[in-house]
Motif scaffolding. Structure first.
Motif, mmCIF file in Angstrom:
data_model
loop_
_atom_site.group_PDB
_atom_site.id
_atom_site.type_symbol
_atom_site.label_atom_id
_atom_site.label_comp_id
_atom_site.label_asym_id
_atom_site.label_seq_id
_atom_site.Cartn_x
_atom_site.Cartn_y
_atom_site.Cartn_z
ATOM 1 N N MET A 1 0.852 -1.190 0.000
ATOM 2 C CA MET A 1 0.000 0.000 0.000
ATOM 3 C C MET A 1 0.893 1.245 0.000
ATOM 4 O O MET A 1 1.693 1.438 0.909
ATOM 5 C CB MET A 1 -0.903 -0.002 1.239
ATOM 6 N N LYS A 2 0.759 2.090 -1.028
ATOM 7 C CA LYS A 2 1.595 3.280 -1.124
ATOM 8 C C LYS A 2 1.127 4.336 -0.128
ATOM 9 O O LYS A 2 -0.060 4.596 -0.003
ATOM 10 C CB LYS A 2 1.552 3.846 -2.548
ATOM 11 N N MET A 3 2.084 4.946 0.565
ATOM 12 C CA MET A 3 1.764 5.948 1.574
ATOM 13 C C MET A 3 1.294 7.237 0.907
ATOM 14 O O MET A 3 1.964 7.768 0.019
ATOM 15 C CB MET A 3 2.991 6.226 2.446
ATOM 16 N N PRO A 4 0.139 7.781 1.324
ATOM 17 C CA PRO A 4 -0.323 9.051 0.767
ATOM 18 C C PRO A 4 0.609 10.195 1.152
ATOM 19 O O PRO A 4 1.254 10.171 2.203
ATOM 20 C CB PRO A 4 -1.706 9.247 1.409
ATOM 21 N N ASP A 5 0.669 11.196 0.285
ATOM 22 C CA ASP A 5 1.429 12.406 0.587
ATOM 23 C C ASP A 5 0.538 13.302 1.438
ATOM 24 O O ASP A 5 -0.201 14.141 0.937
ATOM 25 C CB ASP A 5 1.827 13.105 -0.715
ATOM 26 N N HIS A 6 0.594 13.098 2.751
ATOM 27 C CA HIS A 6 -0.296 13.809 3.669
ATOM 28 C C HIS A 6 0.479 14.185 4.932
ATOM 29 O O HIS A 6 1.332 13.414 5.391
ATOM 30 C CB HIS A 6 -1.491 12.922 4.038
ATOM 31 N N PRO A 7 0.199 15.376 5.502
ATOM 32 C CA PRO A 7 0.952 15.822 6.688
ATOM 33 C C PRO A 7 0.897 14.857 7.861
ATOM 34 O O PRO A 7 1.808 14.864 8.695
ATOM 35 C CB PRO A 7 0.273 17.145 7.048
ATOM 36 N N ILE A 8 -0.136 14.036 7.945
ATOM 37 C CA ILE A 8 -0.223 13.132 9.091
ATOM 38 C C ILE A 8 0.885 12.073 9.056
ATOM 39 O O ILE A 8 1.223 11.479 10.081
ATOM 40 C CB ILE A 8 -1.615 12.464 9.157
ATOM 41 N N ILE A 12 7.481 9.920 8.411
ATOM 42 C CA ILE A 12 7.293 8.465 8.442
ATOM 43 C C ILE A 12 7.717 7.868 7.099
ATOM 44 O O ILE A 12 7.315 8.360 6.041
ATOM 45 C CB ILE A 12 5.833 8.120 8.763
ATOM 46 N N ALA A 13 8.513 6.822 7.151
ATOM 47 C CA ALA A 13 9.007 6.178 5.936
ATOM 48 C C ALA A 13 7.972 5.201 5.385
ATOM 49 O O ALA A 13 7.084 4.731 6.110
ATOM 50 C CB ALA A 13 10.315 5.442 6.229
ATOM 51 N N GLN A 14 8.126 4.855 4.106
ATOM 52 C CA GLN A 14 7.211 3.915 3.465
ATOM 53 C C GLN A 14 7.199 2.573 4.200
ATOM 54 O O GLN A 14 6.140 1.955 4.386
ATOM 55 C CB GLN A 14 7.616 3.704 2.002
ATOM 56 N N GLU A 15 8.379 2.129 4.655
ATOM 57 C CA GLU A 15 8.451 0.855 5.374
ATOM 58 C C GLU A 15 7.673 0.911 6.688
ATOM 59 O O GLU A 15 7.024 -0.065 7.083
ATOM 60 C CB GLU A 15 9.924 0.493 5.654
ATOM 61 N N GLU A 16 7.730 2.049 7.371
ATOM 62 C CA GLU A 16 6.988 2.211 8.615
ATOM 63 C C GLU A 16 5.484 2.226 8.342
ATOM 64 O O GLU A 16 4.693 1.661 9.110
ATOM 65 C CB GLU A 16 7.412 3.507 9.313
ATOM 66 N N TYR A 17 5.098 2.883 7.253
ATOM 67 C CA TYR A 17 3.683 2.922 6.854
ATOM 68 C C TYR A 17 3.166 1.508 6.592
ATOM 69 O O TYR A 17 2.060 1.142 7.023
ATOM 70 C CB TYR A 17 3.548 3.788 5.608
ATOM 71 N N GLU A 18 3.959 0.699 5.901
ATOM 72 C CA GLU A 18 3.563 -0.675 5.601
ATOM 73 C C GLU A 18 3.449 -1.499 6.886
ATOM 74 O O GLU A 18 2.567 -2.366 7.009
ATOM 75 C CB GLU A 18 4.570 -1.308 4.636
ATOM 76 N N GLU A 19 4.322 -1.211 7.868
ATOM 77 C CA GLU A 19 4.242 -1.912 9.150
ATOM 78 C C GLU A 19 2.960 -1.525 9.885
ATOM 79 O O GLU A 19 2.300 -2.371 10.510
ATOM 80 C CB GLU A 19 5.467 -1.576 9.999
#
Length: 219
Positions: A1-8, A12-19
């Motif tokens: 799942m690709k991380m949205p470009d959003h201030p929230i 945060i890195a893409q790997e952290e988002y996937e976790e």
């Protein structure tokens, strides 16, 4: 799942988002036009970030009168206070266009097992900043409906939009009925007042695009 470009997700890195996704902290959902995402009385453990489409936060009283409290555009968030407090919703959340929402599940996010994760405190900080910005947006609406006259409400709202966009010509996210609901006035009275203001050279408008005038004929 690709991380949205959003201030929230700042910092945060893409790997952290996937976790976060693997741990059930976030999920994607699609909604059709006129679909209700949350209803008055619901309790939610999630708050939403609108990725595409448009959402209205509405209140409908016992007599069926509708009041639009806020319009959420892509990048906007909603429901974070209810998710934090676990209080019953006092509003309806309605998709007015086909929309996609990224839901953040706070009960999963705040699980003790996540406290040592690098993304944990960064995300909480970003949620706090987001909530503070939302409070400013809600304050703007309070100013609008505090005005005693229709003209006062119109000018307060349109002036705030001009300040927000940095332009005297801008497009609002409401049609005329929705604008009337947002300002808590009758549509016919609103249309009549807008017509008078245009004839007096205060503003011009076409559908939901407005121009505030300093002198006649500027826009």
């Amino acid at each position: 799942m690709k991380m949205p470009d959003h201030p929230i997700f700042a910092g945060i890195a893409q790997e952290e988002y996937e976790e976060m996704a693997r741990r059930g902290c976030i999920r994607l959902a699609d909604y059709s036009k006129e679909e209700v995402l949350l209803r008055t009385g619901d309790k939610t453990e999630e708050f939403g970030i609108l990725l595409s489409g448009k959402i209205h936060i509405e209140n409908i009283d016992l007599w069926g009168s509708r009041m639009i409290l806020h319009s959420i555009l892509p990048g906007g968030a909603f429901g974070e206070t209810y998710a934090f407090c676990q209080a019953p919703m006092m509003v309806d959340v309605l998709a007015v266009e086909q929309s996609q929402v990224l839901w953040v599940r706070l009960t999963a996010l705040l699980s003790p097992q996540n406290e040592r994760e690098g993304w944990y405190h960064k995300l909480l900080r970003n949620v706090l900043i987001l909530s503070t910005q939302k409070n400013l947006a809600w304050s703007s609406r309070v100013f609008c409906i505090s005005a005693k006259t229709i003209r006062g409400r119109v000018m307060t709202y349109l002036s705030s939009e001009a300040l927000r966009t940095g332009k005297r010509q801008f497009t609002i996210p409401f049609d005329r009925q929705q604008m009337a609901d947002y300002l808590n006035v009758e549509r016919s009275a609103l249309s009549k007042e807008l017509g008078k203001m245009q004839r007096e050279g205060i503003l011009t408008f076409r559908k939901n695009t407005f121009c505030l005038l300093k002198t006649a004929g500027e826009c």
